[in-house]
Write a protein that holds these residues in place. Structure first.
Motif, PDB file in Angstrom:
ATOM      1  N   ALA A 166      45.935 -56.845  -3.473  1.00 18.63           N
ATOM      2  CA  ALA A 166      47.345 -57.230  -3.596  1.00 18.63           C
ATOM      3  C   ALA A 166      47.510 -58.736  -3.755  1.00 18.63           C
ATOM      4  O   ALA A 166      46.697 -59.526  -3.256  1.00 18.63           O
ATOM      5  N   THR A 167      48.598 -59.128  -4.449  1.00 17.72           N
ATOM      6  CA  THR A 167      48.875 -60.552  -4.678  1.00 17.72           C
ATOM      7  C   THR A 167      48.939 -61.336  -3.368  1.00 17.72           C
ATOM      8  O   THR A 167      48.400 -62.434  -3.262  1.00 17.72           O
ATOM      9  N   ASN A 168      49.581 -60.756  -2.375  1.00 16.77           N
ATOM     10  CA  ASN A 168      49.614 -61.356  -1.035  1.00 16.77           C
ATOM     11  C   ASN A 168      48.366 -60.893  -0.286  1.00 16.77           C
ATOM     12  O   ASN A 168      48.238 -59.717   0.053  1.00 16.77           O
ATOM     13  N   PRO A 169      47.429 -61.787  -0.031  1.00 12.89           N
ATOM     14  CA  PRO A 169      46.178 -61.393   0.628  1.00 12.89           C
ATOM     15  C   PRO A 169      46.376 -60.691   1.968  1.00 12.89           C
ATOM     16  O   PRO A 169      45.546 -59.877   2.371  1.00 12.89           O
ATOM     17  N   LEU A 170      47.491 -60.985   2.657  1.00 11.83           N
ATOM     18  CA  LEU A 170      47.747 -60.345   3.949  1.00 11.83           C
ATOM     19  C   LEU A 170      48.089 -58.869   3.785  1.00 11.83           C
ATOM     20  O   LEU A 170      48.051 -58.107   4.751  1.00 11.83           O
ATOM     21  N   GLU A 171      48.395 -58.464   2.548  1.00 13.48           N
ATOM     22  CA  GLU A 171      48.687 -57.063   2.263  1.00 13.48           C
ATOM     23  C   GLU A 171      47.549 -56.384   1.508  1.00 13.48           C
ATOM     24  O   GLU A 171      47.617 -55.188   1.194  1.00 13.48           O
ATOM     25  N   ALA A 172      46.505 -57.133   1.212  1.00 15.62           N
ATOM     26  CA  ALA A 172      45.375 -56.596   0.450  1.00 15.62           C
ATOM     27  C   ALA A 172      44.450 -55.785   1.350  1.00 15.62           C
ATOM     28  O   ALA A 172      44.274 -56.089   2.531  1.00 15.62           O
ATOM     29  N   ASP A 173      43.857 -54.749   0.775  1.00 14.28           N
ATOM     30  CA  ASP A 173      42.893 -53.943   1.526  1.00 14.28           C
ATOM     31  C   ASP A 173      41.728 -54.815   1.981  1.00 14.28           C
ATOM     32  O   ASP A 173      41.268 -55.690   1.227  1.00 14.28           O
ATOM     33  N   PRO A 174      41.212 -54.587   3.179  1.00  8.95           N
ATOM     34  CA  PRO A 174      40.123 -55.421   3.707  1.00  8.95           C
ATOM     35  C   PRO A 174      38.891 -55.467   2.802  1.00  8.95           C
ATOM     36  O   PRO A 174      38.201 -56.479   2.760  1.00  8.95           O
ATOM     37  N   GLY A 175      38.637 -54.396   2.062  1.00  8.09           N
ATOM     38  CA  GLY A 175      37.455 -54.385   1.195  1.00  8.09           C
ATOM     39  C   GLY A 175      37.646 -55.060  -0.143  1.00  8.09           C
ATOM     40  O   GLY A 175      36.684 -55.248  -0.892  1.00  8.09           O
ATOM     41  N   SER A 176      38.867 -55.453  -0.473  1.00 11.78           N
ATOM     42  CA  SER A 176      39.120 -56.106  -1.753  1.00 11.78           C
ATOM     43  C   SER A 176      38.714 -57.586  -1.693  1.00 11.78           C
ATOM     44  O   SER A 176      38.447 -58.131  -0.619  1.00 11.78           O
ATOM     45  N   ILE A 177      38.665 -58.224  -2.852  1.00 10.55           N
ATOM     46  CA  ILE A 177      38.271 -59.631  -2.896  1.00 10.55           C
ATOM     47  C   ILE A 177      39.253 -60.504  -2.123  1.00 10.55           C
ATOM     48  O   ILE A 177      38.858 -61.323  -1.284  1.00 10.55           O
ATOM     49  N   ARG A 178      40.547 -60.330  -2.380  1.00  8.95           N
ATOM     50  CA  ARG A 178      41.541 -61.110  -1.643  1.00  8.95           C
ATOM     51  C   ARG A 178      41.596 -60.716  -0.172  1.00  8.95           C
ATOM     52  O   ARG A 178      41.810 -61.560   0.705  1.00  8.95           O
ATOM     53  N   GLY A 179      41.387 -59.444   0.097  1.00  6.22           N
ATOM     54  CA  GLY A 179      41.401 -58.990   1.480  1.00  6.22           C
ATOM     55  C   GLY A 179      40.254 -59.555   2.294  1.00  6.22           C
ATOM     56  O   GLY A 179      40.354 -59.697   3.519  1.00  6.22           O
TER      57      GLY A 179
END
Length: 227
Positions: A166-179
């Motif tokens: 997700a664009t907002n890292p705080l909403e990104a899945d933990p396994g994603s790059i931003r997360g």
């Protein structure tokens, strides 16, 4: 010309096909069959300009022509992925590339550059009306290079977005790059095309077609085969 002259013959034969109701059932069927075949032959012989096969299904291409972003929903589909200055500064370029490679996607172009104001503005033109647009352009052109890449493979546009998060890292899945790597929207490390149209635009904006490599990785059959 030949094609136009053949059409009336075909229509006349077709009309005869459906005017056999007064004949015995077997004779009507045979006549209909002969009429259809004759019509097909008449059109096929009309100077070779047109070949008609009443039993052949039309060839339909659903996804549209191939562009610089490959062909949508095929193994040639491509996406533009860019590591932003914060990702470059934090020296995680290799980690990002590794994720895409391990997933099985193919890197067909990569370069490090400091974008010009014009390039950055055009890339983010859809955000031009937003209040943060000037600051975003200033950040992308700050002097720390971005890493522009083109990745290719099945469903790369949709899957690339899922891998980025997700664009907002705080909403990104933990396994994603931003997360995994960031916590601020203003420093969210990476950009990925969000649709086939945007991938076509962005790849064409950042790369010349001659810069895109066309090759087959040796392990490709073990990654893409459907059996």
């Amino acid at each position: 010309m030949f094609a136009r002259s053949a059409i009336p013959a075909f229509r006349a034969a077709a009309a005869r096909t459906f005017s056999t109701s007064a004949a015995p059932k077997g004779v009507a069927a045979a006549s209909a069959s002969r009429a259809t075949l004759a019509a097909g032959a008449a059109v096929a012989l009309a100077g070779g300009a047109l070949t008609y096969n009443a039993f052949a299904a039309p060839s339909v291409h659903l996804e549209g022509p191939k562009t610089i972003a490959g062909e949508y929903k095929t193994s040639s589909e491509r996406s533009f992925i860019m590591i932003k200055p914060d990702g470059t500064s934090r020296q995680i370029v290799g980690d990002v590339i590794k994720r895409f490679e391990q997933r099985g996607y193919k890197l067909v172009a990569i370069k490090s550059l400091v974008p010009s104001q014009e390039l950055a503005k055009e890339h983010y033109i859809d955000l031009a009306s937003r209040p943060f647009y000037p600051a975003l352009v200033k950040y992308i052109t700050c002097g720390t290079p971005v890493i522009a890449m083109v990745w290719e493979g099945k469903d790369i546009i949709r899957q690339g977005r899922r891998m980025v998060g997700a664009t907002n890292p705080l909403e990104a899945d933990p396994g994603s790059i931003r997360g995994q790597y960031c916590i601020s929207v203003g420093r969210n490390i990476i950009h990925a095309s969000d649709a086939f149209d945007s991938a076509t635009k962005e790849i064409g904006l950042w790369f010349d077609p001659k810069e895109l490599a066309d090759y087959e990785p040796i392990a490709a059959p073990m990654i893409t085969a459907e059996n």
